[in-house]
Design a protein around this motif. Structure first.
Motif, mmCIF file in Angstrom:
data_model
loop_
_atom_site.group_PDB
_atom_site.id
_atom_site.type_symbol
_atom_site.label_atom_id
_atom_site.label_comp_id
_atom_site.label_asym_id
_atom_site.label_seq_id
_atom_site.Cartn_x
_atom_site.Cartn_y
_atom_site.Cartn_z
ATOM 1 N N TYR A 1 0.825 -1.201 0.000
ATOM 2 C CA TYR A 1 0.000 0.000 0.000
ATOM 3 C C TYR A 1 0.863 1.257 0.000
ATOM 4 N N SER A 2 0.466 2.208 -0.840
ATOM 5 C CA SER A 2 1.053 3.541 -0.758
ATOM 6 C C SER A 2 0.120 4.405 0.064
ATOM 7 N N GLY A 3 0.681 5.397 0.748
ATOM 8 C CA GLY A 3 -0.151 6.227 1.602
ATOM 9 C C GLY A 3 -0.565 5.478 2.860
ATOM 10 N N LEU A 4 -1.764 5.776 3.352
ATOM 11 C CA LEU A 4 -2.266 5.158 4.572
ATOM 12 C C LEU A 4 -2.921 3.819 4.246
ATOM 13 N N PRO A 5 -2.405 2.694 4.797
ATOM 14 C CA PRO A 5 -2.931 1.371 4.467
ATOM 15 C C PRO A 5 -3.982 0.915 5.460
ATOM 16 N N PRO A 6 -4.717 -0.146 5.122
ATOM 17 C CA PRO A 6 -5.527 -0.819 6.153
ATOM 18 C C PRO A 6 -4.605 -1.375 7.237
ATOM 19 N N ALA A 7 -5.134 -1.583 8.393
ATOM 20 C CA ALA A 7 -4.330 -2.037 9.519
ATOM 21 C C ALA A 7 -3.595 -3.334 9.202
ATOM 22 N N GLY A 8 -2.308 -3.352 9.528
ATOM 23 C CA GLY A 8 -1.520 -4.559 9.384
ATOM 24 C C GLY A 8 -0.984 -4.841 8.001
ATOM 25 N N GLU A 9 -1.258 -3.981 7.007
ATOM 26 C CA GLU A 9 -0.811 -4.243 5.648
ATOM 27 C C GLU A 9 0.576 -3.641 5.396
ATOM 28 N N SER A 10 1.307 -4.234 4.443
ATOM 29 C CA SER A 10 2.619 -3.732 4.063
ATOM 30 C C SER A 10 2.494 -2.410 3.335
ATOM 31 N N THR A 11 3.482 -1.544 3.529
ATOM 32 C CA THR A 11 3.461 -0.246 2.869
ATOM 33 C C THR A 11 4.745 -0.024 2.080
ATOM 34 N N VAL A 12 4.653 0.880 1.126
ATOM 35 C CA VAL A 12 5.831 1.266 0.354
ATOM 36 C C VAL A 12 6.897 1.825 1.285
ATOM 37 N N ALA A 13 6.500 2.700 2.200
ATOM 38 C CA ALA A 13 7.462 3.325 3.105
ATOM 39 C C ALA A 13 8.144 2.294 3.999
ATOM 40 N N ALA A 14 7.367 1.335 4.537
ATOM 41 C CA ALA A 14 7.941 0.329 5.431
ATOM 42 C C ALA A 14 8.919 -0.580 4.697
ATOM 43 N N LEU A 15 8.588 -0.966 3.476
ATOM 44 C CA LEU A 15 9.493 -1.811 2.693
ATOM 45 C C LEU A 15 10.783 -1.076 2.363
ATOM 46 N N ALA A 16 10.666 0.218 2.014
ATOM 47 C CA ALA A 16 11.870 0.998 1.730
ATOM 48 C C ALA A 16 12.754 1.084 2.967
ATOM 49 N N ALA A 17 12.139 1.296 4.136
ATOM 50 C CA ALA A 17 12.914 1.379 5.374
ATOM 51 C C ALA A 17 13.574 0.040 5.708
ATOM 52 N N ALA A 18 12.852 -1.051 5.477
ATOM 53 C CA ALA A 18 13.379 -2.373 5.812
ATOM 54 C C ALA A 18 14.560 -2.764 4.933
ATOM 55 N N HIS A 19 14.616 -2.226 3.724
ATOM 56 C CA HIS A 19 15.700 -2.572 2.800
ATOM 57 C C HIS A 19 16.647 -1.403 2.558
ATOM 58 N N ALA A 20 16.637 -0.420 3.446
ATOM 59 C CA ALA A 20 17.520 0.735 3.292
ATOM 60 C C ALA A 20 18.980 0.287 3.225
ATOM 61 N N GLY A 21 19.715 0.872 2.306
ATOM 62 C CA GLY A 21 21.125 0.538 2.141
ATOM 63 C C GLY A 21 21.393 -0.676 1.282
ATOM 64 N N ALA A 22 20.359 -1.353 0.826
ATOM 65 C CA ALA A 22 20.553 -2.537 -0.018
ATOM 66 C C ALA A 22 21.146 -2.117 -1.364
ATOM 67 N N PRO A 23 22.007 -2.934 -1.942
ATOM 68 C CA PRO A 23 22.568 -2.592 -3.260
ATOM 69 C C PRO A 23 21.493 -2.651 -4.339
ATOM 70 N N ARG A 24 21.716 -1.905 -5.386
ATOM 71 C CA ARG A 24 20.770 -1.926 -6.502
ATOM 72 C C ARG A 24 20.763 -3.312 -7.152
ATOM 73 N N PRO A 25 19.592 -3.836 -7.465
ATOM 74 C CA PRO A 25 19.546 -5.134 -8.149
ATOM 75 C C PRO A 25 20.278 -5.083 -9.494
ATOM 76 N N VAL A 26 20.869 -6.202 -9.835
ATOM 77 C CA VAL A 26 21.574 -6.332 -11.113
ATOM 78 C C VAL A 26 20.824 -7.336 -11.973
ATOM 79 N N PHE A 27 20.605 -6.994 -13.242
ATOM 80 C CA PHE A 27 19.912 -7.908 -14.156
ATOM 81 C C PHE A 27 20.464 -7.716 -15.558
ATOM 82 N N THR A 28 20.264 -8.710 -16.383
ATOM 83 C CA THR A 28 20.710 -8.653 -17.771
ATOM 84 C C THR A 28 19.545 -9.038 -18.667
ATOM 85 N N LEU A 29 19.100 -8.104 -19.482
ATOM 86 C CA LEU A 29 17.980 -8.338 -20.383
ATOM 87 C C LEU A 29 18.280 -7.729 -21.747
#
Length: 523
Positions: free
Chosen positions: A121-149
């Protein structure tokens, strides 16, 4: 190089520039880059499979932009889900593309009720749901994904229509996005001082301006509200320099109480698209805004910028009926029904080939084969190219109606109208409209002994398809005009509807068909 690399390079070059100016605050390039990298890592953690789909159904916001950039940054496929669509239409797209992840704001949650996929969920979510902000905070500092296409790998699947039956998803490859970015920067001269007003939905044409602006260190200005007044305020008080919008919104801005050029002090690029602008309107717009008007021609199958008309092209009134010159990396031509390329000034079907063209329709090989022939995209538009290379559109081979910048396919509306128990047969068409570019209208023949009103049928369609595809007028016929073999003559029906003083009905079974106000409901 991939489309997202334009953003990464800009973040390194202009880390302190403001990338997004949103109602909740400004976001610098360095902060946005960190957020996008974290969200991209989060998406990979949720689903490691490359090229899996991520659907985004949300209004315009900074989190919407960040989520879209994150999808591009991890090698996944973006599936835009229009928040103005109906629940059945959204579900058809989700069922067709099978996204493993759905990014949604609370206002759109009902559209995706029961649909598969992990929700964020972006913005204010229903109770207990994952949010964009929470996921960004949980993975802060992670390296950028690498892919080949490869360049033909899918960057996005955008839908051109199909609210009944199988939806038709356009597979836009990486090369098409690269071509679009370069063409936009070249055409409009975007730079690090740009402040782009995000007026139209990100799920539509606005998405093609996100990376061109960010590539040059510019800023996207997100509005707290929709509507002409909010757009004017953004230009006047927040330093807007450029914007893409349908002609309808341009006219609305000019019609605001007390509106003047002084309301747009820094405007230098007013780009319209999604609907034609008649020459007389072009004169009015240029008289009001000055020499800042531009436009492009394209379609979802060749996004946004097959041809371009820059402001300097509008200086010559001969060009006012044109849609511009071919952009880079694309060939644009006119073809006869037997497949011959036609010389200048002859009318035929507009065709295109090159990097901007789609790879096909998602899981619809037969439809792909009908549209892509010997490398040429058949646009379904009739036009001609003059001796200078300017493309002029004459009409559409297809029946699509473009109203207020949105595509409406008559067959979808006809199928919805046909579900009404009183409707025997109907036909749907577009008529020129000063405000909307084209207005959706319908002609209906009722079943013997049945009764319906214009207001009732309009409400019936609106409930099933939403406001954009709902006819603004319905004309009743005792018997629809037909060819000798019984086919409804849509051209004749349309001409009757456009005739001066044309009545709304010639069918006594709908004698109380007087609810004209309801037929003018805005999309």
């Amino acid at each position: 190089m991939y489309p997202i690399d334009f953003f990464w390079r800009a973040a390194a070059r202009w880390p302190g520039n403001v990338a997004i100016d949103a109602p909740e605050g400004a976001i610098r390039y360095d902060a946005l880059a960190d957020r996008v990298a974290a969200l991209a890592a989060a998406l990979v953690a949720l689903d490691p499979a490359p090229q899996s789909r991520v659907g985004i159904c949300a209004g315009n916001s900074a989190e919407h932009i960040a989520a879209l950039l994150a999808v591009l940054a991890c090698g996944k496929v973006w599936v835009p889900l229009n928040p103005k669509s109906t629940r059945p239409e959204i579900r058809r797209i989700v069922d067709a593309t099978e996204p493993s992840i759905l990014v949604v704001d609370a206002a759109c949650a009902g559209l995706l009720e029961g649909a598969p996929g992990v929700r964020i969920y972006s913005g204010l979510p229903p109770a207990g749901e994952s949010t964009v902000a929470a996921l960004a905070a949980a993975h802060a500092g992670a390296p950028r994904p690498v892919f080949t296409l490869l360049p033909d790998a899918i960057q996005a699947i955008k839908f051109t229509g199909g609210t009944t039956g199988a939806p038709k998803g356009v597979m836009q490859p990486y090369r098409a996005w690269m071509a679009n970015i370069v063409n936009q920067i070249h055409a409009w001269g975007f730079d690090e001082h740009e402040r782009y007003i995000v007026a139209a939905p990100i799920t539509h044409g606005t998405s093609t301006y996100l990376l061109p602006i960010l590539a040059q260190g510019g800023c996207h200005v997100v509005l707290a509200e929709a509507g002409a007044e909010a757009v004017r305020t953004a230009f006047r008080e927040r330093g807007g320099t450029a914007c893409f919008m349908p002609p309808t919104l341009v006219y609305m801005l000019m019609a605001l109480p007390g509106a003047s050029r002084a309301d747009f002090p820094r405007l230098r690029r007013l780009i319209y698209g999604g609907a034609p602008m008649p020459p007389e309107k072009i004169r009015e717009v240029r008289d009001f805004f000055g020499p800042v008007l531009g436009t492009t021609y394209g379609q979802t199958e060749a996004p946004q910028i097959l041809t371009v008309m820059r402001p300097r092209d509008f200086d010559d009134e001969r060009n006012w009926a044109a849609v511009g010159l071919a952009g880079w990396f694309s060939d644009v031509a006119v073809m006869s029904p037997d497949g011959r390329l036609l010389p200048p000034c002859e009318v035929g079907e507009v065709v295109a080939r090159g990097d901007l063209v789609m790879t096909g329709y998602w899981r619809l090989p037969e439809k792909t084969g009908e549209t892509l022939v010997d490398g040429w995209l058949h646009t379904g538009d009739r036009g001609m190219i003059d001796e200078r290379g300017y493309l002029y559109l004459k009409d559409r081979l297809k029946d699509m109606v473009i109203t207020g910048g949105f595509n409406v396919y008559p067959v979808d509306v006809e199928n919805a109208l046909g579900q009404h128990p009183a409707v025997h047969e109907c036909t749907v068409f577009g008529v020129p409209d000063e405000k909307w570019g084209e207005a959706v209208q319908a002609a209906v023949e009722l079943r013997p002994g049945q009764h319906a009103t214009e207001a009732g049928l309009i409400a019936f369609v609106r409930e099933r398809l939403g406001p954009v595809q709902t006819p603004k007028r319905i004309h009743f016929h005792a018997s629809l005009p037909r060819s000798p073999v019984g086919k409804v003559l849509k051209t004749t029906v349309r001409e009757r509807a456009m005739a001066p003083g044309a009545p709304g009905t010639d069918n006594p079974a709908s004698a109380d068909n007087t609810a004209r106000a309801a037929s003018r409901t805005k999309p």
